[in-house]
Design a protein around this motif. Structure first.
Motif, mmCIF file in Angstrom:
data_model
loop_
_atom_site.group_PDB
_atom_site.id
_atom_site.type_symbol
_atom_site.label_atom_id
_atom_site.label_comp_id
_atom_site.label_asym_id
_atom_site.label_seq_id
_atom_site.Cartn_x
_atom_site.Cartn_y
_atom_site.Cartn_z
ATOM 1 N N GLY A 17 15.754 8.752 0.520
ATOM 2 C CA GLY A 17 14.624 7.810 1.026
ATOM 3 C C GLY A 17 13.225 8.672 1.072
ATOM 4 O O GLY A 17 12.847 9.533 1.262
ATOM 5 N N ALA A 18 12.137 8.304 0.547
ATOM 6 C CA ALA A 18 10.703 8.502 0.645
ATOM 7 C C ALA A 18 10.127 6.430 0.825
ATOM 8 O O ALA A 18 10.078 6.267 -0.014
ATOM 9 C CB ALA A 18 10.304 9.206 -0.395
ATOM 10 N N VAL A 19 8.661 7.179 1.556
ATOM 11 C CA VAL A 19 7.549 5.858 2.366
ATOM 12 C C VAL A 19 6.769 7.329 1.932
ATOM 13 O O VAL A 19 6.274 8.403 2.634
ATOM 14 C CB VAL A 19 7.726 5.025 3.197
ATOM 15 C CG1 VAL A 19 6.717 4.023 2.862
ATOM 16 C CG2 VAL A 19 9.298 4.927 3.125
ATOM 17 N N LEU A 20 5.668 6.862 0.547
ATOM 18 C CA LEU A 20 4.453 7.657 0.902
ATOM 19 C C LEU A 20 2.899 6.010 0.371
ATOM 20 O O LEU A 20 3.530 5.533 -0.359
ATOM 21 C CB LEU A 20 4.431 8.116 -0.879
ATOM 22 C CG LEU A 20 5.883 9.085 -0.901
ATOM 23 C CD1 LEU A 20 5.621 10.446 -1.825
ATOM 24 C CD2 LEU A 20 5.857 10.308 -0.403
ATOM 25 N N PRO A 21 2.475 7.027 1.219
ATOM 26 C CA PRO A 21 1.120 6.526 1.063
ATOM 27 C C PRO A 21 0.766 6.248 -0.985
ATOM 28 O O PRO A 21 0.667 6.932 -1.147
ATOM 29 C CB PRO A 21 0.093 6.451 1.978
ATOM 30 C CG PRO A 21 0.668 6.937 2.712
ATOM 31 C CD PRO A 21 1.879 7.517 2.021
ATOM 32 N N GLY A 71 0.523 -1.607 -0.096
ATOM 33 C CA GLY A 71 0.004 -0.480 -0.139
ATOM 34 C C GLY A 71 0.539 1.027 0.150
ATOM 35 O O GLY A 71 0.412 2.264 0.048
ATOM 36 N N ASN A 72 2.295 1.356 -0.514
ATOM 37 C CA ASN A 72 2.766 2.272 -0.029
ATOM 38 C C ASN A 72 3.477 2.518 -1.456
ATOM 39 O O ASN A 72 4.002 1.152 -1.785
ATOM 40 C CB ASN A 72 3.462 2.049 0.764
ATOM 41 C CG ASN A 72 3.297 2.526 2.398
ATOM 42 O OD1 ASN A 72 2.341 3.379 2.188
ATOM 43 N ND2 ASN A 72 3.411 1.206 3.339
ATOM 44 N N VAL A 73 4.725 3.523 -1.598
ATOM 45 C CA VAL A 73 5.505 3.440 -2.792
ATOM 46 C C VAL A 73 6.936 3.731 -2.291
ATOM 47 O O VAL A 73 6.974 4.808 -1.428
ATOM 48 C CB VAL A 73 5.082 4.964 -3.669
ATOM 49 C CG1 VAL A 73 6.157 4.635 -4.794
ATOM 50 C CG2 VAL A 73 4.073 4.145 -4.548
ATOM 51 N N GLU A 74 7.490 2.853 -2.606
ATOM 52 C CA GLU A 74 8.840 3.243 -1.215
ATOM 53 C C GLU A 74 9.436 3.380 -2.962
ATOM 54 O O GLU A 74 10.460 2.567 -3.295
ATOM 55 C CB GLU A 74 9.124 2.291 -0.917
ATOM 56 C CG GLU A 74 8.313 1.440 0.210
ATOM 57 C CD GLU A 74 8.832 0.323 0.501
ATOM 58 O OE1 GLU A 74 10.334 -0.431 0.442
ATOM 59 O OE2 GLU A 74 8.567 -0.250 1.659
ATOM 60 N N ILE A 75 10.667 4.906 -2.556
ATOM 61 C CA ILE A 75 11.911 5.280 -3.649
ATOM 62 C C ILE A 75 12.718 5.241 -2.433
ATOM 63 O O ILE A 75 13.065 5.990 -1.131
ATOM 64 C CB ILE A 75 10.951 6.637 -3.673
ATOM 65 C CG1 ILE A 75 10.103 6.794 -4.117
ATOM 66 C CG2 ILE A 75 12.144 7.470 -4.814
ATOM 67 C CD1 ILE A 75 9.012 8.259 -4.847
ATOM 68 N N VAL A 76 13.952 5.313 -3.376
ATOM 69 C CA VAL A 76 15.055 5.830 -3.399
ATOM 70 C C VAL A 76 16.239 6.006 -4.197
ATOM 71 O O VAL A 76 16.095 5.563 -5.374
ATOM 72 C CB VAL A 76 16.075 4.079 -2.811
ATOM 73 C CG1 VAL A 76 16.464 3.247 -3.670
ATOM 74 C CG2 VAL A 76 17.612 4.630 -1.581
ATOM 75 N N ALA A 77 17.320 7.266 -3.774
ATOM 76 C CA ALA A 77 17.814 7.541 -4.384
ATOM 77 C C ALA A 77 19.580 7.500 -3.804
ATOM 78 O O ALA A 77 18.928 8.709 -2.769
ATOM 79 C CB ALA A 77 18.047 9.133 -5.102
ATOM 80 N N ARG A 78 20.640 6.809 -4.546
ATOM 81 C CA ARG A 78 21.162 6.755 -3.835
ATOM 82 C C ARG A 78 23.091 7.647 -4.924
ATOM 83 O O ARG A 78 22.999 7.026 -6.467
ATOM 84 C CB ARG A 78 22.183 5.687 -3.592
ATOM 85 C CG ARG A 78 23.061 5.622 -3.161
ATOM 86 C CD ARG A 78 23.680 4.026 -2.578
ATOM 87 N NE ARG A 78 23.358 2.856 -3.575
ATOM 88 C CZ ARG A 78 22.580 1.800 -3.162
ATOM 89 N NH1 ARG A 78 22.098 1.542 -2.928
ATOM 90 N NH2 ARG A 78 22.727 1.037 -4.405
ATOM 91 N N ALA A 79 23.340 8.722 -4.533
ATOM 92 C CA ALA A 79 24.506 8.956 -5.348
ATOM 93 C C ALA A 79 26.021 8.060 -4.675
ATOM 94 O O ALA A 79 26.098 8.092 -3.506
ATOM 95 C CB ALA A 79 24.689 10.425 -4.671
ATOM 96 N N THR A 80 26.945 7.876 -5.451
ATOM 97 C CA THR A 80 27.868 6.901 -4.974
ATOM 98 C C THR A 80 29.415 7.640 -6.074
ATOM 99 O O THR A 80 29.194 7.324 -7.034
ATOM 100 C CB THR A 80 27.893 5.531 -5.299
ATOM 101 O OG1 THR A 80 26.811 5.023 -4.242
ATOM 102 C CG2 THR A 80 29.086 4.812 -4.185
ATOM 103 N N ALA A 81 30.363 8.294 -5.076
ATOM 104 C CA ALA A 81 31.654 8.380 -5.826
ATOM 105 C C ALA A 81 32.575 8.953 -5.276
ATOM 106 O O ALA A 81 32.266 8.953 -3.430
ATOM 107 C CB ALA A 81 30.983 10.063 -6.546
ATOM 108 N N GLU A 82 33.603 9.059 -4.796
ATOM 109 C CA GLU A 82 34.978 9.283 -4.089
ATOM 110 C C GLU A 82 34.273 10.898 -4.108
ATOM 111 O O GLU A 82 34.649 11.326 -2.394
ATOM 112 C CB GLU A 82 36.237 8.981 -5.058
ATOM 113 C CG GLU A 82 36.752 7.765 -5.205
ATOM 114 C CD GLU A 82 38.223 7.834 -5.646
ATOM 115 O OE1 GLU A 82 38.745 8.520 -5.619
ATOM 116 O OE2 GLU A 82 38.478 6.883 -6.346
#
Length: 217
Positions: free
Chosen positions: A206-210, A141-152
């Motif tokens: 991150g985000a969790v949205l119903p 019943g939720n939308v889970e979102i993640v955005a990850r930036a990876t770098a030195e």
């Protein structure tokens, strides 16, 4: 609390700031092309104009989805539109590898706006290139979102993180933090929330949205 008109003004300032560089490059390129007689330099000017025009177009497409009423007033947006916009911005940024993990064909409009803005914040942190991972899924019943930036090397203003979590005082909200503040309001209105974590070499947003009623299932 920041008023709606103040927030709109701050967002407009941010949009104008982001467009100033590519549009200014277009203007400068046209001036150079008008005065240039060497064929090789003319070709180079045209290439720069094409690049600036593409960057301007990509940013406008992003603004339309991330801040506007793209898709009308329905409950959801096709994910492919968001993917194309983020891929274009990552391509314009150079030296950024995009990994996309969003299996659904459509997501609630509020979730797409949050995802786009988190992606932009993560992309801005990749000042010397790196990897941008975007993931979203509908579950329970939720939308889970993640955005990850990876770098030195990462550049992240923690006041943006405060704005994401709704902890930044209204007096300190600026054009730099307005987008984060906006999606914090969107998440709160939907009954969800945003999170962030910064460590050596990684920024995770991150985000969790119903899900809106009627879309669950």
């Amino acid at each position: 609390m920041t008023s709606q008109t103040d927030l709109a003004a701050l967002l407009c300032s941010r949009l104008c700031h982001d467009l100033l560089s590519p549009v200014g490059a277009l203007s400068n390129g046209i001036e150079l092309l008008a005065d240039e007689t060497d064929p090789e330099m003319q070709k180079r000017c045209v290439e720069l104009l094409e690049q600036s025009a593409k960057t301007s177009t990509d940013k406008l497409k992003f603004f339309r989805l991330a801040f506007g009423a793209a898709g009308g007033f329905g409950e959801y947006v096709l994910v492919e539109e968001a993917h194309e916009v983020i891929a274009s911005l990552a391509g314009d940024a150079k030296r950024v590898e995009l990994n996309w993990q969003v299996p659904d064909a459509k997501l609630p409009k509020s979730a797409v706006k949050v995802m786009l803005n988190l992606a932009q914040i993560a992309l801005d942190a990749l000042v010397r290139g790196g990897t941008l991972d975007i993931g979203a899924e509908r579950t329970g019943g939720n939308v889970e979102i993640v955005a990850r930036a990876t770098a030195e090397k990462l550049a992240f203003d923690e006041t943006i993180g405060q704005a994401l979590q709704g902890d930044l005082p209204a007096s300190e909200i600026s054009s730099r933090t307005a987008a984060a503040h906006m999606i914090s309001l969107l998440a709160a209105e939907a009954g969800g929330g945003l999170q962030w974590a910064l460590s050596d070499g990684a920024l995770v947003l991150g985000a969790v949205l119903p899900e809106p009623e009627g879309m669950i299932g």
